[in-house]
Scaffold this motif. Structure first.
Motif, short mmCIF file in Angstrom:
data_model
loop_
_atom_site.label_atom_id
_atom_site.label_comp_id
_atom_site.label_asym_id
_atom_site.label_seq_id
_atom_site.Cartn_x
_atom_site.Cartn_y
_atom_site.Cartn_z
N MET A 1 -1.50 13.52 -6.68
CA MET A 1 -1.54 12.92 -5.36
C MET A 1 -1.52 11.41 -5.52
SD MET A 1 -4.47 13.18 -2.43
CE MET A 1 -5.58 12.21 -3.41
N VAL A 2 -0.62 10.76 -4.78
CA VAL A 2 -0.55 9.30 -4.76
C VAL A 2 -0.43 8.92 -3.28
CG1 VAL A 2 0.71 7.25 -5.48
CG2 VAL A 2 0.61 9.23 -7.00
N ASP B 1 -2.37 2.75 4.54
CA ASP B 1 -1.49 1.65 4.95
C ASP B 1 -0.26 1.54 4.04
OD1 ASP B 1 -3.32 1.10 6.95
OD2 ASP B 1 -4.24 -0.59 5.89
N LEU B 2 -0.48 1.65 2.72
CA LEU B 2 0.65 1.58 1.79
C LEU B 2 1.59 2.78 1.95
CD1 LEU B 2 -1.25 0.29 -1.38
CD2 LEU B 2 0.56 -0.93 -0.13
N ARG C 1 9.80 2.28 4.62
CA ARG C 1 10.81 1.81 3.66
C ARG C 1 11.89 2.86 3.44
NH1 ARG C 1 12.38 -1.75 0.18
NH2 ARG C 1 12.88 -1.32 -1.97
N LEU C 2 11.51 4.12 3.45
CA LEU C 2 12.48 5.18 3.21
C LEU C 2 13.55 5.25 4.29
CD1 LEU C 2 10.11 8.00 1.94
CD2 LEU C 2 11.79 6.71 0.59
N LEU D 1 1.89 2.78 -5.31
CA LEU D 1 2.38 2.64 -3.94
C LEU D 1 2.94 1.25 -3.70
CD1 LEU D 1 -0.46 4.58 -2.09
CD2 LEU D 1 1.94 5.27 -2.24
N ARG D 2 2.25 0.22 -4.19
CA ARG D 2 2.75 -1.16 -4.04
C ARG D 2 4.10 -1.33 -4.73
NH1 ARG D 2 -2.84 -2.20 -4.31
NH2 ARG D 2 -3.55 -3.31 -2.47
N ARG D 3 4.23 -0.75 -5.92
CA ARG D 3 5.50 -0.86 -6.65
C ARG D 3 6.62 -0.16 -5.88
NH1 ARG D 3 6.03 2.26 -12.03
NH2 ARG D 3 3.81 1.88 -11.96
#
Length: 175
Positions: free
Chosen positions: A3-4, A126-127, A134-135, A170-172
């Motif tokens: 999970m991320v 939030d991320l 973004r997708l 997630l940031r990446r």
């Protein structure tokens, strides 16, 4: 499997929420589009027709939620011990999150089980929302982002990474 944020990544497959089993509802993100899975929902929403992805009903991790989980576990154990016949409560299903797929003509509401039993940190929520946004920015962005997520999932061994590493991933991916 790991999970991320709001995503469950299993051997290169990317899901929003928990990976579904059997007839349970789920949402898979594929290079072709958003795939609704389960007995109560089905369909493929092609990326070219997806204008926005938003998520709602996401539980936020809190001390109150953690205390409630411990209380429920203790109560369930006591009930199991008290009911020697073995007909104890089967437990509640995990909460559901909702993903709204905005298309050119109408919106579709999809559901999936929450993967984090105690909820998600506000930062991960939030991320994850930024990543869903973004997708929908275009084919190239979607393809590279999903490919990076899938590649990480195929290479990762073990359970879910710790919170700091999940947030860094997630940031990446958000870029």
């Amino acid at each position: 499997m790991a999970m991320v944020g709001l995503f469950w990544i299993a051997e290169g497959d990317v899901y929003v929420g928990a990976k579904p089993t059997g007839l349970a509802p789920g949402i898979r993100l594929s290079p072709e589009g958003v795939i609704a899975l389960g007995a109560s929902q089905s369909g493929l929403y092609l990326w070219e027709d997806v204008h926005a992805l938003t998520v709602a009903n996401v539980p936020v991790k809190s001390l109150k939620r953690q205390v409630g989980a411990v209380r429920d576990l203790a109560l369930g154990t006591v009930m199991e011990l008290a009911l020697s016949s073995g007909i104890g409560g089967a437990g509640e299903a995990p909460p559901m999150l909702r993903v709204y797929v905005e298309g050119p003509d109408d919106d579709h509401e999809l559901t999936a089980y929450v993967a984090a039993a105690l909820g998600y940190s506000q930062t991960e929520i939030d991320l994850s929302r930024a990543l869903l946004s973004r997708l929908t920015e275009g084919a190239a962005t979607m393809a590279t982002t999903l490919a990076a997520m899938s590649e990480w999932g195929r290479a990762w061994e073990g359970g879910s990474p710790r919170r700091a590493e999940r947030e860094a991933l997630l940031r990446r991916w958000v870029g």
